[in-house]
Write an enzyme that holds these catalytic residues in place. Structure first.
Site, PDB file in Angstrom:
ATOM      1  N   HIS A  89       0.829  -1.210   0.000  1.00  0.00           N
ATOM      2  CA  HIS A  89       0.000   0.000   0.000  1.00  0.00           C
ATOM      3  C   HIS A  89       0.858   1.253   0.000  1.00  0.00           C
ATOM      4  CE1 HIS A  89       0.562   1.505   4.143  1.00  0.00           C
ATOM      5  NE2 HIS A  89       0.805   0.248   4.435  1.00  0.00           N
ATOM      6  N   CYS A  90       0.227   2.360  -0.410  1.00  0.00           N
ATOM      7  CA  CYS A  90       0.822   3.688  -0.285  1.00  0.00           C
ATOM      8  C   CYS A  90      -0.209   4.560   0.436  1.00  0.00           C
ATOM      9  CB  CYS A  90       1.243   4.253  -1.642  1.00  0.00           C
ATOM     10  SG  CYS A  90      -0.085   4.472  -2.845  1.00  0.00           S
ATOM     11  N   TRP A  91      -0.272   5.843   0.153  1.00  0.00           N
ATOM     12  CA  TRP A  91      -1.206   6.710   0.874  1.00  0.00           C
ATOM     13  C   TRP A  91      -2.655   6.459   0.465  1.00  0.00           C
ATOM     14  CZ3 TRP A  91      -2.431   8.990   5.015  1.00  0.00           C
ATOM     15  CH2 TRP A  91      -3.385   9.990   5.065  1.00  0.00           C
TER      16      TRP A  91
ATOM     17  N   GLY B 167      -2.665   4.372  -4.848  1.00  0.00           N
ATOM     18  CA  GLY B 167      -2.537   4.915  -6.200  1.00  0.00           C
ATOM     19  C   GLY B 167      -1.297   4.477  -6.928  1.00  0.00           C
TER      20      GLY B 167
ATOM     21  N   TYR C 231      -3.253   3.607   2.896  1.00  0.00           N
ATOM     22  CA  TYR C 231      -3.176   3.879   4.330  1.00  0.00           C
ATOM     23  C   TYR C 231      -4.295   4.827   4.764  1.00  0.00           C
ATOM     24  CZ  TYR C 231      -1.312   5.160   8.897  1.00  0.00           C
ATOM     25  OH  TYR C 231      -1.167   5.383  10.245  1.00  0.00           O
TER      26      TYR C 231
END
Length: 174
Positions: A84-86, A89, A113
């Site tokens: 995952h990232c923020w 994306g 996240y």
């Protein structure tokens, strides 16, 4: 069983983002360092998405081998990662592409996240039914907790977690 109980959670956000908060047990394999993230984000806002993507590719291209090896190491023999990232994306999708190119299986956290944080806040906003067992040392609190566990109740034994450091038995075995 939760996927995160079996497979590593890989957070591909910049180190400062990871330092501000992350999923417990997550491992940071950042696609960009803090300065690179800042430059890419500024380019996205001030110029356009395409310019930011090319700049991101330029930064990432130099460290693809390093990123790939870090992912393989964390995947281990299961060859599976949760990524995952923020917001779920471009950063996480790019890293999933890299890891899957190596033959790893990847699961992407939808919404990143940000959605995880939102879910945690929703859960914590709910009223909880808690029962506190208290009493003097030797009164049988731990026995009660064990019986509750046998009955299928969820139990948090704080004295056990603290290795009885707050009790009269805290120095035993030391």
């Amino acid at each position: 069983i939760e996927l995160s109980d079996s497979f590593p959670v890989i957070d591909v956000r910049a180190p400062s983002e990871f330092g501000q908060g992350h999923i417990p047990g997550a491992i940071n394999i950042p696609l960009f360092d803090d300065e690179e993230r800042k430059v890419v984000g500024t380019t996205y806002k001030q110029i356009n998405k395409e310019a930011a993507m090319y700049l991101g590719l330029e930064f990432a291209g130099k460290k693809l081998v390093e990123l790939a090896k870090a992912g393989e190491k964390q995947a281990g023999r299961n060859k599976t990662l949760l990524v995952h990232c923020w917001r779920g994306g471009m950063r996480s999708k790019s890293m999933v592409w890299l890891f899957e190119t190596l033959g790893l299986t990847c699961y992407l956290l939808e919404g990143g996240y940000k959605s995880y944080r939102q879910h945690v806040h929703e859960v914590l906003d709910q009223a909880l039914k808690l029962n506190v067992v208290g009493g003097r040392t030797g009164s049988g609190k731990t026995d009660i907790l064990h019986q509750l566990e046998k009955m299928g109740e969820q139990v948090v034994g704080l004295e056990g977690i603290a290795h009885h450091k707050g009790s009269a038995f805290g120095s035993l075995g030391e």
